[in-house]
Design a protein around this motif. Structure first.
Motif, PDB file in Angstrom:
ATOM      1  N   GLY A   1     -40.382  -1.466  19.139  1.00 26.43           N
ATOM      2  CA  GLY A   1     -40.578  -0.234  20.606  1.00 26.43           C
ATOM      3  C   GLY A   1     -39.815   0.708  20.170  1.00 26.43           C
ATOM      4  N   PRO A   2     -39.580   2.196  21.159  1.00 28.34           N
ATOM      5  CA  PRO A   2     -38.915   2.905  20.588  1.00 28.34           C
ATOM      6  C   PRO A   2     -37.607   2.843  21.007  1.00 28.34           C
ATOM      7  CG  PRO A   2     -39.911   2.580  22.859  1.00 28.34           C
ATOM      8  CD  PRO A   2     -40.301   1.706  22.079  1.00 28.34           C
ATOM      9  N   GLY A   3     -36.956   1.579  20.348  1.00 27.04           N
ATOM     10  CA  GLY A   3     -35.352   1.697  20.983  1.00 27.04           C
ATOM     11  C   GLY A   3     -34.974   1.096  22.629  1.00 27.04           C
ATOM     12  N   TYR A   4     -34.059   0.311  22.458  1.00 28.74           N
ATOM     13  CA  TYR A   4     -33.509   0.518  23.037  1.00 28.74           C
ATOM     14  C   TYR A   4     -33.083   1.418  24.119  1.00 28.74           C
ATOM     15  CZ  TYR A   4     -29.017   0.501  21.284  1.00 28.74           C
ATOM     16  OH  TYR A   4     -27.545   0.830  20.540  1.00 28.74           O
ATOM     17  N   GLY A   5     -33.393   1.380  25.854  1.00 33.86           N
ATOM     18  CA  GLY A   5     -32.777   1.505  26.359  1.00 33.86           C
ATOM     19  C   GLY A   5     -31.923   1.172  27.670  1.00 33.86           C
ATOM     20  N   GLY A   6     -32.389   1.613  29.018  1.00 30.14           N
ATOM     21  CA  GLY A   6     -31.844   1.219  30.622  1.00 30.14           C
ATOM     22  C   GLY A   6     -30.233   1.471  30.557  1.00 30.14           C
TER      23      GLY A   6
END
Length: 331
Positions: free
Chosen positions: A256-261
């Motif tokens: 996906g577009p990379g980790y976030g949160g």
């Protein structure tokens, strides 16, 4: 038993509500008057499936309270949990521990009798030592222990994660503190949840090590996805093929577009900085942070390419702005 939970953010509110569901008397404390007033009206400051009902039931049952009065909440508590924010500090990437240390000082001034002070917030190695120093300096006569008890809650499934966790990690070598923590987590012991007692610094590092490992796993599959595009392979099939290996597992292998949160970005940065400070740099995690930052730019480039090389004058719809399902967190 009676506990005080300092902070009614994501970790504090969910943890406090779940402890009260275990039958423990819990007082959640926050300086934000508006937030406490809304909680009294059962208006949650965050979206988490089932949280409003859990809070309502335990408030009605007399096991859960909310207040801005830290002194009153702490003085009769057997354990005080610090669950305040530890955001990334501007300029250097370290975790900002100012809220943790301020809470420690206020707790020291308020506690009466033997008290277990528990860091629930995600904090770098050695934070518990500083919390202990602050309390000892503020109240030389205090009878207390400082314990590390990191949370492992996933947004969107936090209640289930607390009530049926993979494990509970408790960092203390004090027998008195261990006994208090055993009583608090007895309902989980009865369903045979693994409860790991360690040294305090070990417990602090377990949390960061867990999150950075998962961030590395996400970054790995994203780089494999890039390679798949170049060689004509299907990244979803590759992910399934390696995830079926029991040594690897299928979780966190979705490109996906990379980790976030709220956790992975700040925790990877904080661990990188801690490792550098101790002269033991984590090259793998440094690369993970770098690759993830670049991944966001790549996603923007993909959108521009899909629009014919320019987005000027075009309307772009975004389906979903939270970083994952069942949460309102847009970080």
């Amino acid at each position: 038993m009676r506990i005080a939970m300092i902070g009614t953010g994501y970790v504090g509110l969910v943890s406090g509500a779940c402890f009260s569901e275990f039958g423990t008397n819990v007082v959640c404390v926050d300086k934000d008057v508006t937030k406490i007033e809304k909680l009294h009206e059962n208006i949650m400051p965050i979206f988490e499936p089932g949280l409003d009902k859990l809070v309502e039931n335990n408030v009605s049952g007399g096991r859960l309270e909310f207040t801005t009065d830290l002194k009153e909440a702490v003085k009769d508590a057997d354990a005080v949990f610090i669950a305040v924010g530890t955001p990334t500090r501007r300029g250097d990437g370290h975790a900002d521990l100012s809220y943790v240390y301020a809470a420690a000082k206020e707790i020291a001034e308020a506690m009466e009798g033997y008290t277990v002070v528990v860091t629930k917030s995600t904090v770098p190695v050695g934070t518990g030592d500083e919390v202990e120093r602050i309390i000892r300096e503020t109240r030389p006569d205090a009878d207390f222990d400082v314990v590390s008890n990191p949370e492992f809650l996933r947004e969107g499934s936090a209640i289930e994660d607390f009530m049926r966790p993979d494990r509970v990690v408790i960092g203390t070598e004090s027998e008195r503190a261990q006994e208090v923590m055993r009583q608090l987590y007895r309902p989980l012991f009865l369903i045979e949840t693994p409860i790991l007692f360690t040294q305090r610094r070990t417990s602090e590092l377990i949390k960061y090590a867990a999150n950075t490992f998962l961030a590395a796993k996400i970054t790995f599959i994203n780089e494999i996805a890039d390679l798949c595009e170049k060689v004509g392979a299907d990244v979803q099939a590759v992910s399934k093929g390696i995830g079926l290996d029991g040594r690897i597992g299928k979780k966190f292998l979705h490109a996906g577009p990379g980790y976030g949160g709220s956790c992975f970005p700040k925790d990877t940065l904080a661990l990188v900085k801690t490792a550098q400070d101790y002269g033991s740099p984590l090259k793998i995690i440094e690369t993970v942070v770098e690759v993830n930052a670049e991944r966001k730019k790549q996603m923007a480039t993909k959108v521009i390419d899909a629009c014919g090389g320019s987005v000027e004058g075009k309307k772009i719809a975004i389906l979903g702005v939270a970083f994952k399902p069942n949460t309102d967190d847009m970080r």
